[in-house]
Design a protein around this motif. Sequence first.
Motif, PDB file in Angstrom:
ATOM      1  N   ILE A  31       0.849  -1.199   0.000  1.00 49.69           N
ATOM      2  CA  ILE A  31       0.000   0.000   0.000  1.00 49.69           C
ATOM      3  C   ILE A  31       0.880   1.243   0.000  1.00 49.69           C
ATOM      4  O   ILE A  31       0.657   2.183  -0.763  1.00 49.69           O
ATOM      5  CB  ILE A  31      -0.977  -0.014   1.199  1.00 49.69           C
ATOM      6  CG1 ILE A  31      -2.029  -1.093   0.989  1.00 49.69           C
ATOM      7  CG2 ILE A  31      -1.617   1.361   1.412  1.00 49.69           C
ATOM      8  CD1 ILE A  31      -2.873  -1.384   2.205  1.00 49.69           C
ATOM      9  N   TRP A  32       1.902   1.250   0.846  1.00 47.88           N
ATOM     10  CA  TRP A  32       2.829   2.385   0.927  1.00 47.88           C
ATOM     11  C   TRP A  32       3.526   2.603  -0.422  1.00 47.88           C
ATOM     12  O   TRP A  32       3.527   3.708  -0.957  1.00 47.88           O
ATOM     13  CB  TRP A  32       3.851   2.146   2.035  1.00 47.88           C
ATOM     14  CG  TRP A  32       4.929   3.171   2.109  1.00 47.88           C
ATOM     15  CD1 TRP A  32       6.230   3.017   1.720  1.00 47.88           C
ATOM     16  CD2 TRP A  32       4.820   4.522   2.592  1.00 47.88           C
ATOM     17  NE1 TRP A  32       6.928   4.181   1.932  1.00 47.88           N
ATOM     18  CE2 TRP A  32       6.091   5.114   2.467  1.00 47.88           C
ATOM     19  CE3 TRP A  32       3.773   5.270   3.115  1.00 47.88           C
ATOM     20  CZ2 TRP A  32       6.345   6.434   2.841  1.00 47.88           C
ATOM     21  CZ3 TRP A  32       4.020   6.581   3.493  1.00 47.88           C
ATOM     22  CH2 TRP A  32       5.290   7.149   3.357  1.00 47.88           C
ATOM     23  N   GLY A  35       0.947   3.433  -3.183  1.00 51.19           N
ATOM     24  CA  GLY A  35       0.348   4.728  -2.857  1.00 51.19           C
ATOM     25  C   GLY A  35       1.275   5.897  -3.128  1.00 51.19           C
ATOM     26  O   GLY A  35       0.838   6.951  -3.593  1.00 51.19           O
ATOM     27  N   ARG A  41      -5.957   9.545  -2.901  1.00 50.15           N
ATOM     28  CA  ARG A  41      -6.456   9.535  -1.527  1.00 50.15           C
ATOM     29  C   ARG A  41      -6.632   8.075  -1.114  1.00 50.15           C
ATOM     30  O   ARG A  41      -6.906   7.209  -1.948  1.00 50.15           O
ATOM     31  CB  ARG A  41      -7.790  10.269  -1.441  1.00 50.15           C
ATOM     32  CG  ARG A  41      -7.657  11.765  -1.633  1.00 50.15           C
ATOM     33  CD  ARG A  41      -9.014  12.453  -1.727  1.00 50.15           C
ATOM     34  NE  ARG A  41      -8.830  13.848  -2.079  1.00 50.15           N
ATOM     35  CZ  ARG A  41      -8.730  14.298  -3.337  1.00 50.15           C
ATOM     36  NH1 ARG A  41      -8.827  13.462  -4.351  1.00 50.15           N
ATOM     37  NH2 ARG A  41      -8.542  15.580  -3.568  1.00 50.15           N
ATOM     38  N   ILE A  42      -6.526   7.806   0.178  1.00 49.13           N
ATOM     39  CA  ILE A  42      -6.540   6.423   0.660  1.00 49.13           C
ATOM     40  C   ILE A  42      -7.837   5.703   0.277  1.00 49.13           C
ATOM     41  O   ILE A  42      -7.811   4.520  -0.083  1.00 49.13           O
ATOM     42  CB  ILE A  42      -6.266   6.338   2.186  1.00 49.13           C
ATOM     43  CG1 ILE A  42      -6.050   4.885   2.630  1.00 49.13           C
ATOM     44  CG2 ILE A  42      -7.371   7.012   2.979  1.00 49.13           C
ATOM     45  CD1 ILE A  42      -4.835   4.218   2.049  1.00 49.13           C
ATOM     46  N   ARG A 113      -9.674   1.345   5.700  1.00 50.69           N
ATOM     47  CA  ARG A 113      -8.859   2.542   5.926  1.00 50.69           C
ATOM     48  C   ARG A 113      -8.317   2.534   7.359  1.00 50.69           C
ATOM     49  O   ARG A 113      -7.188   2.938   7.605  1.00 50.69           O
ATOM     50  CB  ARG A 113      -9.739   3.763   5.677  1.00 50.69           C
ATOM     51  CG  ARG A 113      -9.060   5.070   5.927  1.00 50.69           C
ATOM     52  CD  ARG A 113     -10.032   6.229   5.777  1.00 50.69           C
ATOM     53  NE  ARG A 113      -9.323   7.458   5.949  1.00 50.69           N
ATOM     54  CZ  ARG A 113      -9.474   8.519   5.184  1.00 50.69           C
ATOM     55  NH1 ARG A 113     -10.340   8.499   4.203  1.00 50.69           N
ATOM     56  NH2 ARG A 113      -8.781   9.603   5.415  1.00 50.69           N
ATOM     57  N   VAL A 116      -5.142   0.436   7.780  1.00 50.83           N
ATOM     58  CA  VAL A 116      -3.977   1.105   7.192  1.00 50.83           C
ATOM     59  C   VAL A 116      -3.537   2.262   8.085  1.00 50.83           C
ATOM     60  O   VAL A 116      -2.347   2.439   8.349  1.00 50.83           O
ATOM     61  CB  VAL A 116      -4.289   1.599   5.757  1.00 50.83           C
ATOM     62  CG1 VAL A 116      -3.091   2.348   5.171  1.00 50.83           C
ATOM     63  CG2 VAL A 116      -4.688   0.432   4.863  1.00 50.83           C
ATOM     64  N   THR A 117      -4.493   3.017   8.588  1.00 48.05           N
ATOM     65  CA  THR A 117      -4.185   4.134   9.487  1.00 48.05           C
ATOM     66  C   THR A 117      -3.424   3.648  10.716  1.00 48.05           C
ATOM     67  O   THR A 117      -2.430   4.256  11.130  1.00 48.05           O
ATOM     68  CB  THR A 117      -5.484   4.850   9.908  1.00 48.05           C
ATOM     69  OG1 THR A 117      -6.132   5.355   8.739  1.00 48.05           O
ATOM     70  CG2 THR A 117      -5.209   5.989  10.874  1.00 48.05           C
ATOM     71  N   PHE A 120       0.217   2.577   9.728  1.00 48.91           N
ATOM     72  CA  PHE A 120       1.058   3.739   9.440  1.00 48.91           C
ATOM     73  C   PHE A 120       1.391   4.497  10.725  1.00 48.91           C
ATOM     74  O   PHE A 120       2.520   4.951  10.913  1.00 48.91           O
ATOM     75  CB  PHE A 120       0.379   4.670   8.436  1.00 48.91           C
ATOM     76  CG  PHE A 120       0.436   4.199   7.007  1.00 48.91           C
ATOM     77  CD1 PHE A 120       0.614   2.864   6.668  1.00 48.91           C
ATOM     78  CD2 PHE A 120       0.308   5.102   5.972  1.00 48.91           C
ATOM     79  CE1 PHE A 120       0.664   2.439   5.351  1.00 48.91           C
ATOM     80  CE2 PHE A 120       0.366   4.701   4.648  1.00 48.91           C
ATOM     81  CZ  PHE A 120       0.539   3.365   4.340  1.00 48.91           C
ATOM     82  N   GLY A 132       0.711   9.203   8.214  1.00 45.19           N
ATOM     83  CA  GLY A 132      -0.680   8.812   8.054  1.00 45.19           C
ATOM     84  C   GLY A 132      -0.961   8.441   6.613  1.00 45.19           C
ATOM     85  O   GLY A 132      -0.060   8.426   5.767  1.00 45.19           O
ATOM     86  N   THR A 133      -2.214   8.169   6.332  1.00 44.65           N
ATOM     87  CA  THR A 133      -2.566   7.715   4.994  1.00 44.65           C
ATOM     88  C   THR A 133      -2.363   8.798   3.933  1.00 44.65           C
ATOM     89  O   THR A 133      -2.117   8.483   2.770  1.00 44.65           O
ATOM     90  CB  THR A 133      -4.021   7.211   4.947  1.00 44.65           C
ATOM     91  OG1 THR A 133      -4.896   8.249   5.390  1.00 44.65           O
ATOM     92  CG2 THR A 133      -4.186   5.983   5.827  1.00 44.65           C
ATOM     93  N   HIS A 134      -2.443  10.065   4.314  1.00 49.66           N
ATOM     94  CA  HIS A 134      -2.196  11.144   3.353  1.00 49.66           C
ATOM     95  C   HIS A 134      -0.703  11.367   3.105  1.00 49.66           C
ATOM     96  O   HIS A 134      -0.331  12.088   2.187  1.00 49.66           O
ATOM     97  CB  HIS A 134      -2.829  12.459   3.814  1.00 49.66           C
ATOM     98  CG  HIS A 134      -4.215  12.663   3.318  1.00 49.66           C
ATOM     99  ND1 HIS A 134      -4.532  12.742   1.986  1.00 49.66           N
ATOM    100  CD2 HIS A 134      -5.386  12.801   3.981  1.00 49.66           C
ATOM    101  CE1 HIS A 134      -5.830  12.927   1.854  1.00 49.66           C
ATOM    102  NE2 HIS A 134      -6.372  12.953   3.055  1.00 49.66           N
TER     103      HIS A 134
END
Length: 186
Positions: A31-32, A35, A41-42, A113, A116-117, A120, A132-134
């Motif tokens: 994902i990282w 992404g 956006r997540i 989400r 993942v949050t 992270f 964070g996801t952003h």
Amino acid sequence: MAEVEAIKELDSIKLISHLLEIRCSKQMSDIWNIGLNLALRISDLLSIKFSDIQEDRLVIKESKTGKQANIKLNSKVIKHIRRIQQEHPMHIYLFQSYRNQQAINALPKPLSRRSVTKAFALVGEELNLNLGTHSMRKTRGYHLYKQTKDIGRVMKMLRHGSEGVTLRYIGITQDNIDKDFVELEI
């Protein structure tokens, strides 16, 4: 809750990937890495279906804006996607939840989400970063800006409407702008 930041050091980007894999899972590391390269956006990243990917392009409708994102995939992303698809040929989502397989007759779902949050945040805490996801999206924007100094290009990639929003989003502060003025003598 502190605002998440762009990761400005390339070594830190690699370390985050490594720590996500060993502390959480290969899926979190994927994902990282994906992404970072897609700058989505997540919610949009997690909703990617394999059917949204056509050879070297990803075409999705962004959930927040309703805009269409048509992204040419780089070789790193294609390599990750092919490996994931090979390991999970029956999956519908690129980042499909594994837990759902235990529920009989349940429809496949993407990873949440929230999970993942949490992953992270765990790695961010270990590295003393507001991760964070952003952070993936902000990091991509920051590094494109540092490479090109073309805020219009970064705005287009992030699909933002104003330069000020984009500069603030990627963490370019007045101190950075002042430094550029001092360092560049013509």
